[in-house]
Motif scaffolding. Sequence first.
Motif, PDB file in Angstrom:
ATOM      1  N   LEU A 122      26.293   7.729  -4.828  1.00  0.00           N
ATOM      2  CA  LEU A 122      25.990   7.747  -3.395  1.00  0.00           C
ATOM      3  C   LEU A 122      26.179   9.134  -2.795  1.00  0.00           C
ATOM      4  O   LEU A 122      25.305   9.638  -2.101  1.00  0.00           O
ATOM      5  CB  LEU A 122      26.871   6.738  -2.658  1.00  0.00           C
ATOM      6  CG  LEU A 122      26.729   5.265  -3.061  1.00  0.00           C
ATOM      7  CD1 LEU A 122      27.641   4.396  -2.203  1.00  0.00           C
ATOM      8  CD2 LEU A 122      25.280   4.800  -2.937  1.00  0.00           C
ATOM      9  N   HIS A 149      30.806   4.754   3.816  1.00  0.00           N
ATOM     10  CA  HIS A 149      29.788   4.042   3.051  1.00  0.00           C
ATOM     11  C   HIS A 149      29.798   2.567   3.425  1.00  0.00           C
ATOM     12  O   HIS A 149      30.824   1.891   3.304  1.00  0.00           O
ATOM     13  CB  HIS A 149      30.017   4.240   1.556  1.00  0.00           C
ATOM     14  CG  HIS A 149      30.035   5.680   1.162  1.00  0.00           C
ATOM     15  ND1 HIS A 149      28.884   6.418   0.980  1.00  0.00           N
ATOM     16  CD2 HIS A 149      31.065   6.544   0.980  1.00  0.00           C
ATOM     17  CE1 HIS A 149      29.195   7.657   0.686  1.00  0.00           C
ATOM     18  NE2 HIS A 149      30.509   7.763   0.676  1.00  0.00           N
ATOM     19  N   TYR A 323      20.296   7.614  -1.228  1.00  0.00           N
ATOM     20  CA  TYR A 323      21.126   6.961  -0.219  1.00  0.00           C
ATOM     21  C   TYR A 323      20.853   7.596   1.143  1.00  0.00           C
ATOM     22  O   TYR A 323      20.598   8.788   1.228  1.00  0.00           O
ATOM     23  CB  TYR A 323      22.605   7.111  -0.601  1.00  0.00           C
ATOM     24  CG  TYR A 323      23.560   6.439   0.341  1.00  0.00           C
ATOM     25  CD1 TYR A 323      24.351   7.207   1.202  1.00  0.00           C
ATOM     26  CD2 TYR A 323      23.676   5.059   0.372  1.00  0.00           C
ATOM     27  CE1 TYR A 323      25.239   6.576   2.056  1.00  0.00           C
ATOM     28  CE2 TYR A 323      24.551   4.443   1.231  1.00  0.00           C
ATOM     29  CZ  TYR A 323      25.330   5.201   2.073  1.00  0.00           C
ATOM     30  OH  TYR A 323      26.201   4.597   2.915  1.00  0.00           O
TER      31      TYR A 323
END
Length: 330
Positions: A122, A149, A323
Amino acid sequence: MRITVRVAAVQAEPTWLRLSEGVERVVELIGAAAGEGARLIAFPETFLPGYPWWRWVEANQWNVEYSTRCRENSMVRDGAEMRAITDAARDNGIHVVLGFGERQDRRIYMSQAVIDDSGELLTVRRKAGLNSVERKVFASGTPNLPAVHHTPIGKYGALSGQENQRPLLTRALRADEEQIHIAAWPGSAHGEVAGPDSMTTVSRMYALEVGAFVLAPCVVVGESAWEGTGSYPRPVAGPTGRARIYGPDGEEVVDALEEGEEGLLYADLEIGAQAVDGQQCESGRGTRDRKDRVATRRGSRRLAAGWQAGPDRWALPMSLGTYPGGIAAC
Protein backbone atom coordinates in the motif's frame (compact mmCIF):
# COMPACT_ATOMS: atom_id res chain seq x y z
CA MET A 1 -21.05 -2.74 13.70
CA ARG A 2 -18.33 -3.87 16.04
CA ILE A 3 -15.63 -6.31 15.00
CA THR A 4 -12.89 -8.11 16.92
CA VAL A 5 -9.41 -7.94 15.40
CA ARG A 6 -6.47 -9.97 16.67
CA VAL A 7 -3.15 -8.16 16.31
CA ALA A 8 0.47 -9.11 17.00
CA ALA A 9 3.44 -6.95 18.02
CA VAL A 10 6.92 -8.37 17.43
CA GLN A 11 9.53 -8.47 20.20
CA ALA A 12 12.52 -10.14 18.59
CA GLU A 13 16.17 -9.75 17.67
CA PRO A 14 17.00 -9.03 14.02
CA THR A 15 19.45 -11.15 12.04
CA TRP A 16 21.88 -8.26 12.10
CA LEU A 17 23.19 -7.29 8.63
CA ARG A 18 22.13 -10.60 7.06
CA LEU A 19 19.27 -9.77 4.72
CA SER A 20 18.38 -13.21 3.36
CA GLU A 21 18.19 -14.69 6.85
CA GLY A 22 16.22 -11.66 8.00
CA VAL A 23 13.62 -12.10 5.27
CA GLU A 24 13.23 -15.75 6.26
CA ARG A 25 12.70 -14.63 9.86
CA VAL A 26 10.07 -12.09 8.83
CA VAL A 27 8.20 -14.69 6.77
CA GLU A 28 8.37 -17.12 9.71
CA LEU A 29 6.93 -14.55 12.13
CA ILE A 30 4.17 -13.64 9.67
CA GLY A 31 3.18 -17.30 9.45
CA ALA A 32 3.31 -17.74 13.23
CA ALA A 33 1.08 -14.71 13.83
CA ALA A 34 -1.43 -15.76 11.18
CA GLY A 35 -1.47 -19.27 12.67
CA GLU A 36 -2.69 -17.74 15.94
CA GLY A 37 -5.45 -15.86 14.14
CA ALA A 38 -3.79 -12.42 13.92
CA ARG A 39 -5.03 -10.12 11.16
CA LEU A 40 -2.23 -7.56 11.59
CA ILE A 41 1.44 -7.96 12.56
CA ALA A 42 3.71 -5.02 13.42
CA PHE A 43 7.52 -5.15 13.23
CA PRO A 44 10.03 -2.86 14.99
CA GLU A 45 11.88 0.05 13.41
CA THR A 46 14.47 -1.01 10.79
CA PHE A 47 14.00 -4.69 11.65
CA LEU A 48 15.76 -5.44 8.35
CA PRO A 49 18.74 -5.41 8.47
CA GLY A 50 18.80 -4.12 12.08
CA TYR A 51 19.08 -0.69 13.72
CA PRO A 52 22.71 0.61 13.58
CA TRP A 53 23.56 0.55 17.29
CA TRP A 54 27.15 -0.13 16.20
CA ARG A 55 27.44 3.55 15.24
CA TRP A 56 28.12 4.28 18.92
CA VAL A 57 31.41 2.36 18.72
CA GLU A 58 34.31 4.81 18.39
CA ALA A 59 36.19 3.12 15.54
CA ASN A 60 36.02 4.78 12.13
CA GLN A 61 37.42 1.89 10.13
CA TRP A 62 34.98 -0.56 11.71
CA ASN A 63 32.05 1.82 11.20
CA VAL A 64 32.86 2.23 7.49
CA GLU A 65 32.87 -1.53 7.08
CA TYR A 66 29.54 -1.98 8.82
CA SER A 67 27.94 0.98 7.06
CA THR A 68 28.83 -0.73 3.77
CA ARG A 69 27.36 -4.01 5.01
CA CYS A 70 24.21 -2.19 6.11
CA ARG A 71 23.74 -0.73 2.62
CA GLU A 72 24.42 -4.08 0.94
CA ASN A 73 21.88 -5.83 3.18
CA SER A 74 19.10 -3.28 2.81
CA MET A 75 16.10 -3.97 0.55
CA VAL A 76 14.76 -2.25 -2.51
CA ARG A 77 11.01 -1.75 -2.48
CA ASP A 78 10.42 -3.75 -5.68
CA GLY A 79 13.03 -6.49 -5.20
CA ALA A 80 12.78 -10.24 -4.64
CA GLU A 81 13.02 -9.87 -0.85
CA MET A 82 10.01 -7.55 -0.69
CA ARG A 83 8.07 -9.87 -3.00
CA ALA A 84 8.76 -12.77 -0.64
CA ILE A 85 7.27 -10.74 2.21
CA THR A 86 4.23 -9.55 0.26
CA ASP A 87 3.64 -13.14 -0.88
CA ALA A 88 3.74 -14.25 2.76
CA ALA A 89 1.16 -11.59 3.67
CA ARG A 90 -1.09 -12.76 0.84
CA ASP A 91 -0.67 -16.47 1.55
CA ASN A 92 -1.42 -15.98 5.24
CA GLY A 93 -4.16 -13.37 4.79
CA ILE A 94 -2.58 -10.87 7.19
CA HIS A 95 -1.74 -7.16 7.15
CA VAL A 96 1.96 -6.41 7.71
CA VAL A 97 3.72 -3.22 8.85
CA LEU A 98 7.48 -3.68 8.42
CA GLY A 99 10.36 -1.40 9.34
CA PHE A 100 13.31 -1.84 6.98
CA GLY A 101 16.35 -0.20 5.48
CA GLU A 102 15.41 0.79 1.93
CA ARG A 103 18.25 0.97 -0.58
CA GLN A 104 18.11 3.32 -3.54
CA ASP A 105 21.35 3.73 -5.48
CA ARG A 106 24.00 4.41 -2.81
CA ARG A 107 21.55 5.79 -0.28
CA ILE A 108 19.53 3.94 2.31
CA TYR A 109 16.43 5.19 4.09
CA MET A 110 14.65 4.23 7.29
CA SER A 111 11.39 3.06 5.76
CA GLN A 112 8.09 1.50 6.81
CA ALA A 113 6.17 -0.70 4.40
CA VAL A 114 2.43 -1.28 4.80
CA ILE A 115 1.18 -4.46 3.11
CA ASP A 116 -2.47 -5.55 3.10
CA ASP A 117 -3.82 -9.08 3.44
CA SER A 118 -3.96 -9.52 -0.35
CA GLY A 119 -0.22 -8.94 -0.61
CA GLU A 120 -0.50 -5.44 -2.07
CA LEU A 121 2.17 -2.95 -1.04
CA LEU A 122 0.00 0.00 0.00
CA THR A 123 2.66 2.53 1.00
CA VAL A 124 6.34 2.92 1.75
CA ARG A 125 7.21 5.87 3.99
CA ARG A 126 10.74 7.14 4.43
CA LYS A 127 11.50 8.62 7.82
CA ALA A 128 12.43 12.27 7.51
CA GLY A 129 13.40 13.43 10.98
CA LEU A 130 16.59 11.52 11.80
CA ASN A 131 18.71 11.92 14.90
CA SER A 132 22.42 12.72 14.72
CA VAL A 133 23.52 9.07 14.73
CA GLU A 134 20.92 7.90 12.21
CA ARG A 135 22.10 10.58 9.78
CA LYS A 136 25.55 8.95 9.72
CA VAL A 137 23.99 5.89 8.10
CA PHE A 138 20.67 6.85 6.52
CA ALA A 139 19.41 9.56 4.17
CA SER A 140 16.45 11.69 5.19
CA GLY A 141 13.14 11.12 3.42
CA THR A 142 10.69 13.72 2.13
CA PRO A 143 8.62 15.14 5.03
CA ASN A 144 5.16 14.09 3.83
CA LEU A 145 2.24 13.50 6.18
CA PRO A 146 1.55 9.85 7.09
CA ALA A 147 -1.38 7.86 5.72
CA VAL A 148 -4.28 6.28 7.57
CA HIS A 149 -5.21 3.09 5.75
CA HIS A 150 -8.93 2.35 5.52
CA THR A 151 -9.28 -1.42 5.60
CA PRO A 152 -11.85 -4.07 6.61
CA ILE A 153 -10.01 -4.52 9.95
CA GLY A 154 -10.23 -0.81 10.74
CA LYS A 155 -8.26 2.34 10.09
CA TYR A 156 -4.58 2.07 10.94
CA GLY A 157 -1.38 4.03 10.48
CA ALA A 158 2.28 3.79 11.46
CA LEU A 159 5.25 5.92 12.53
CA SER A 160 8.88 5.15 13.43
CA GLY A 161 10.75 6.03 16.59
CA GLN A 162 10.68 9.67 17.61
CA GLU A 163 8.14 10.45 14.87
CA ASN A 164 5.54 9.23 17.36
CA GLN A 165 5.97 12.40 19.43
CA ARG A 166 5.81 14.96 16.62
CA PRO A 167 2.54 16.92 16.78
CA LEU A 168 2.29 17.57 13.03
CA LEU A 169 2.33 13.84 12.30
CA THR A 170 0.20 12.67 15.20
CA ARG A 171 -2.48 15.29 14.55
CA ALA A 172 -2.69 14.25 10.91
CA LEU A 173 -3.42 10.66 11.95
CA ARG A 174 -5.87 11.81 14.61
CA ALA A 175 -7.73 13.95 12.07
CA ASP A 176 -8.35 10.83 9.99
CA GLU A 177 -9.77 9.02 13.04
CA GLU A 178 -7.01 6.44 13.27
CA GLN A 179 -8.13 3.40 15.28
CA ILE A 180 -5.00 1.25 15.39
CA HIS A 181 -1.52 2.79 15.43
CA ILE A 182 1.86 1.10 15.03
CA ALA A 183 4.59 2.89 16.99
CA ALA A 184 7.74 1.03 15.89
CA TRP A 185 10.83 1.15 18.15
CA PRO A 186 14.45 -0.01 17.72
CA GLY A 187 14.99 -1.15 21.32
CA SER A 188 17.89 0.27 23.30
CA ALA A 189 21.55 -0.68 23.56
CA HIS A 190 23.29 2.46 24.76
CA GLY A 191 23.24 4.08 28.17
CA GLU A 192 23.44 7.63 26.81
CA VAL A 193 20.33 7.56 24.60
CA ALA A 194 16.65 7.56 25.43
CA GLY A 195 15.78 3.99 26.27
CA PRO A 196 12.82 1.73 27.07
CA ASP A 197 11.19 4.13 29.53
CA SER A 198 10.86 6.86 26.92
CA MET A 199 9.45 4.40 24.37
CA THR A 200 6.81 3.32 26.86
CA THR A 201 5.93 6.90 27.76
CA VAL A 202 5.64 8.07 24.15
CA SER A 203 3.52 5.07 23.12
CA ARG A 204 1.15 5.54 26.05
CA MET A 205 0.83 9.28 25.47
CA TYR A 206 0.11 8.64 21.78
CA ALA A 207 -2.78 6.35 22.74
CA LEU A 208 -4.19 9.04 25.05
CA GLU A 209 -3.73 11.87 22.54
CA VAL A 210 -5.14 10.13 19.47
CA GLY A 211 -7.63 7.84 21.22
CA ALA A 212 -6.39 4.76 19.34
CA PHE A 213 -5.03 1.35 20.15
CA VAL A 214 -1.23 1.46 19.99
CA LEU A 215 0.96 -1.49 18.99
CA ALA A 216 4.56 -0.79 20.03
CA PRO A 217 6.82 -3.54 18.60
CA CYS A 218 10.39 -3.47 19.86
CA VAL A 219 13.78 -4.95 18.96
CA VAL A 220 15.70 -7.22 21.33
CA VAL A 221 19.39 -6.24 21.28
CA GLY A 222 21.49 -9.29 22.12
CA GLU A 223 25.13 -10.28 21.91
CA SER A 224 24.83 -11.13 18.22
CA ALA A 225 24.43 -7.40 17.53
CA TRP A 226 28.15 -6.97 18.26
CA GLU A 227 29.57 -9.89 16.29
CA GLY A 228 32.74 -8.88 14.49
CA THR A 229 33.55 -5.90 16.72
CA GLY A 230 36.55 -7.71 18.18
CA SER A 231 38.24 -5.72 20.93
CA TYR A 232 36.60 -2.42 20.03
CA PRO A 233 34.71 -0.87 22.95
CA ARG A 234 30.98 -1.53 22.83
CA PRO A 235 28.09 0.68 23.92
CA VAL A 236 27.04 0.35 27.53
CA ALA A 237 24.51 -2.48 27.50
CA GLY A 238 21.15 -1.85 29.12
CA PRO A 239 17.54 -2.96 28.89
CA THR A 240 16.50 -3.67 25.33
CA GLY A 241 12.88 -2.62 25.69
CA ARG A 242 9.60 -4.52 25.63
CA ALA A 243 6.79 -4.66 23.09
CA ARG A 244 3.53 -3.19 24.37
CA ILE A 245 -0.10 -2.89 23.31
CA TYR A 246 -2.11 0.00 24.75
CA GLY A 247 -5.78 0.89 24.71
CA PRO A 248 -7.04 4.41 23.96
CA ASP A 249 -7.09 5.14 27.70
CA GLY A 250 -3.32 4.53 27.90
CA GLU A 251 -3.66 1.25 29.79
CA GLU A 252 -1.99 -1.95 28.62
CA VAL A 253 -4.56 -4.40 27.26
CA VAL A 254 -2.20 -7.35 27.74
CA ASP A 255 0.80 -8.16 29.93
CA ALA A 256 4.14 -7.55 28.21
CA LEU A 257 6.70 -10.25 27.51
CA GLU A 258 9.74 -10.41 29.77
CA GLU A 259 12.69 -8.10 29.11
CA GLY A 260 14.88 -9.58 26.37
CA GLU A 261 12.46 -12.42 25.63
CA GLU A 262 11.69 -13.10 21.98
CA GLY A 263 8.12 -13.72 20.90
CA LEU A 264 4.86 -12.21 19.67
CA LEU A 265 2.54 -10.15 21.84
CA TYR A 266 -1.12 -10.74 20.89
CA ALA A 267 -4.24 -8.77 21.69
CA ASP A 268 -7.87 -9.00 20.60
CA LEU A 269 -9.15 -5.48 19.87
CA GLU A 270 -12.84 -4.69 19.62
CA ILE A 271 -13.37 -2.04 16.97
CA GLY A 272 -16.84 -0.49 16.95
CA ALA A 273 -18.99 2.45 15.98
CA GLN A 274 -18.48 6.08 16.92
CA ALA A 275 -20.01 6.88 20.30
CA VAL A 276 -22.95 9.28 20.46
CA ASP A 277 -20.97 11.97 22.25
CA GLY A 278 -18.19 11.80 19.64
CA GLN A 279 -15.65 10.32 22.04
CA GLN A 280 -13.63 7.38 20.77
CA CYS A 281 -14.20 4.25 22.82
CA GLU A 282 -12.99 0.71 22.66
CA SER A 283 -12.70 -2.50 24.54
CA GLY A 284 -9.66 -4.70 24.44
CA ARG A 285 -8.65 -8.11 25.52
CA GLY A 286 -5.14 -9.43 24.97
CA THR A 287 -3.06 -12.57 25.09
CA ARG A 288 0.66 -13.07 24.87
CA ASP A 289 2.54 -15.84 23.14
CA ARG A 290 5.52 -17.35 24.93
CA LYS A 291 7.49 -20.50 24.27
CA ASP A 292 6.34 -22.14 27.52
CA ARG A 293 3.01 -20.58 28.47
CA VAL A 294 0.24 -18.19 27.50
CA ALA A 295 -1.15 -15.57 29.88
CA THR A 296 -4.22 -13.39 29.43
CA ARG A 297 -5.81 -10.38 31.03
CA ARG A 298 -8.71 -8.09 30.24
CA GLY A 299 -8.19 -4.46 29.40
CA SER A 300 -10.39 -1.50 30.22
CA ARG A 301 -13.73 -1.09 28.43
CA ARG A 302 -14.31 1.62 25.86
CA LEU A 303 -15.49 1.73 22.18
CA ALA A 304 -13.24 2.60 19.18
CA ALA A 305 -14.27 4.90 16.35
CA GLY A 306 -16.08 3.19 13.48
CA TRP A 307 -14.45 2.17 10.22
CA GLN A 308 -15.36 4.11 7.10
CA ALA A 309 -14.34 3.35 3.56
CA GLY A 310 -12.83 6.09 1.46
CA PRO A 311 -9.54 7.52 0.20
CA ASP A 312 -6.94 8.76 2.61
CA ARG A 313 -6.88 12.54 2.56
CA TRP A 314 -3.47 12.89 4.19
CA ALA A 315 -1.18 10.72 2.05
CA LEU A 316 0.55 12.62 -0.72
CA PRO A 317 0.21 10.49 -3.89
CA MET A 318 3.18 9.66 -6.08
CA SER A 319 3.43 7.95 -9.44
CA LEU A 320 3.92 4.42 -8.07
CA GLY A 321 1.22 2.13 -6.70
CA THR A 322 -2.49 1.60 -7.32
CA TYR A 323 -3.72 2.44 -3.82
CA PRO A 324 -5.56 5.81 -3.72
CA GLY A 325 -2.79 7.19 -1.47
CA GLY A 326 -0.08 6.05 -3.88
CA ILE A 327 3.34 5.29 -2.41
CA ALA A 328 4.17 8.12 -0.06
CA ALA A 329 7.71 8.80 1.06
CA CYS A 330 8.58 10.54 4.29
